[in-house]
Write a protein that holds these residues in place. Sequence first.
Motif: not given
Lengths: 263, 257
Positions: A163-188
């Motif tokens: 569960a922790y790996t999934a959470l951290v993996g999603m955080a890594g993914s969010y970071l990249d998506i946020h930087l490239n697509e400017q997606t907000t956390l809630m939308a993600f």
Amino acid sequence: MESNDQPEKPVISKGLDAFFTNIYDIFRFIRRFFREVLRPPLEVKEFIRQCYMVGYKSLALISLTGFITGLVFTKQSRPSLAEFGATSWLPSLISIAVIRALAPLVTALICAGKVGSGIGAELASMKVTEQIDAMEVSAINPFKYLVVTRIMACTVCLPLLMAYTALVGMAGSYLDIHLNEQTTLMAFINKAFNDISFLDLFASFFKSIVFGFTIGAVSSYLGYNASQGTTGVGKAANTSVVVSMFLIFIEEIIIVQVVNSIR
Amino acid sequence: MKTFTPEIDYGNTVISISDLYKSFGSNHVLRGVDLELHKGENIVVLGRSGTGKSVLIKIIAGLLKPDAGRVNVLGLEVPELGPVALRELRMKVGFCFQHGALYDSMTVGENLAFPLSRNEPKIKADQRQKMVEIVLDAVGLSHTIDQMPAELSGGQRKRIGIGRTLILRPEIMLYDEPTAGLDPITCTEINNLINEVQRRFKTSSIIITHDLTCARATGDEIAVMKDGTFIKKGNFEEVFADNDELIKEFYDYNFTQ
């Protein structure tokens, strides 16, 4: 009593005899685990110590691997989706990949390497230095104290680490998506969990429980039955990792097939 | 030589072994061993490496099952005991391993307290601590209580190993090569400790060794093992008056060379 100096003849062949004897020993080992797991004393203190070793001590490695897996997987997937103008699907794609497959598998493989080798080596060195025999002659049940606690710790901690790996993996993914697509956390979050069902979560947790039990049982069995001095310690550690990883892949295939047939 | 006369009760046999056989595959290690240990007595089992000395005490402790023969310890037939009865018997039989076999992940104090906390859970922590201190004092290593086994010398590890078995107040002690790999001064200290254990704790012991100085210092009876059976029994002088080649070799190697 007559003395017989002739070597014993194998029933089938030497190799096959050893193989079937091993299978029987593993079966007896697992049967003993289930017989002793709920029998008092419950060795709670040692179980907690093992959870600390398996769970807490793996967090740094899991965090790094999970985060990079999520981040890199997102980066690698973007060009393919961009060709179809579908980069908005990234959160959904990543969450399916991470939660259904990557998190359970990556966590299990890391733990097979880190925890499995540790348990295999520790128990094997205890065996060859007669510490396990010392427990037995001190009227202590070494199986209960050493094996049951380690298998239980792996079985309990693996789903939590997953569960922790999934959470951290999603955080890594969010970071990249946020930087490239400017997606907000809630939308993600909304997009990511849109396509995740209860069955996905259940299957991942179930897989992690099976993987944890496998790592604990395999490494404990090989360590507990080690021989041949220091060579045996290295062999037990190495074989624990190889056999655990092999079984994890086999179990992954079987569980995915079963879950897909239910889906 | 012993500086005290042990109180041996020859009418009370604590270990009785008869016609004991044990093989590992085609390797026949024990071939008809007979032995009687009386209350308060120290028997030294002498023999070259690989003659089955350690196998013998492992069978007595229930770590190995014999192929044939009787092993009676404190009135109980060891090979026939179930797990619970064997556990109860083991509390009365202390086993000192060749290299101490201390638990690496525990301090010296924890090593000693561990068998006590598992087998006597009703004993409170402060009382347990006191018992640990008493035993550490008896083996002369009170200052090591917070040390880890890796920080100890070979002799200290063996003394702590003896202390760990003493904490359960056993009636019988089994020593596996207690002086192997130690310098002569530490050997003498260990020999004295074995005698002190016999005197103070009224134990009966089987001491496995190939060190004749240890045998002479600690044994009330010597039993020489060759090819899985005893070829000579008696006190030190009786045994080494024998003309057997192995016995002569042993004596010459230890005392003449």
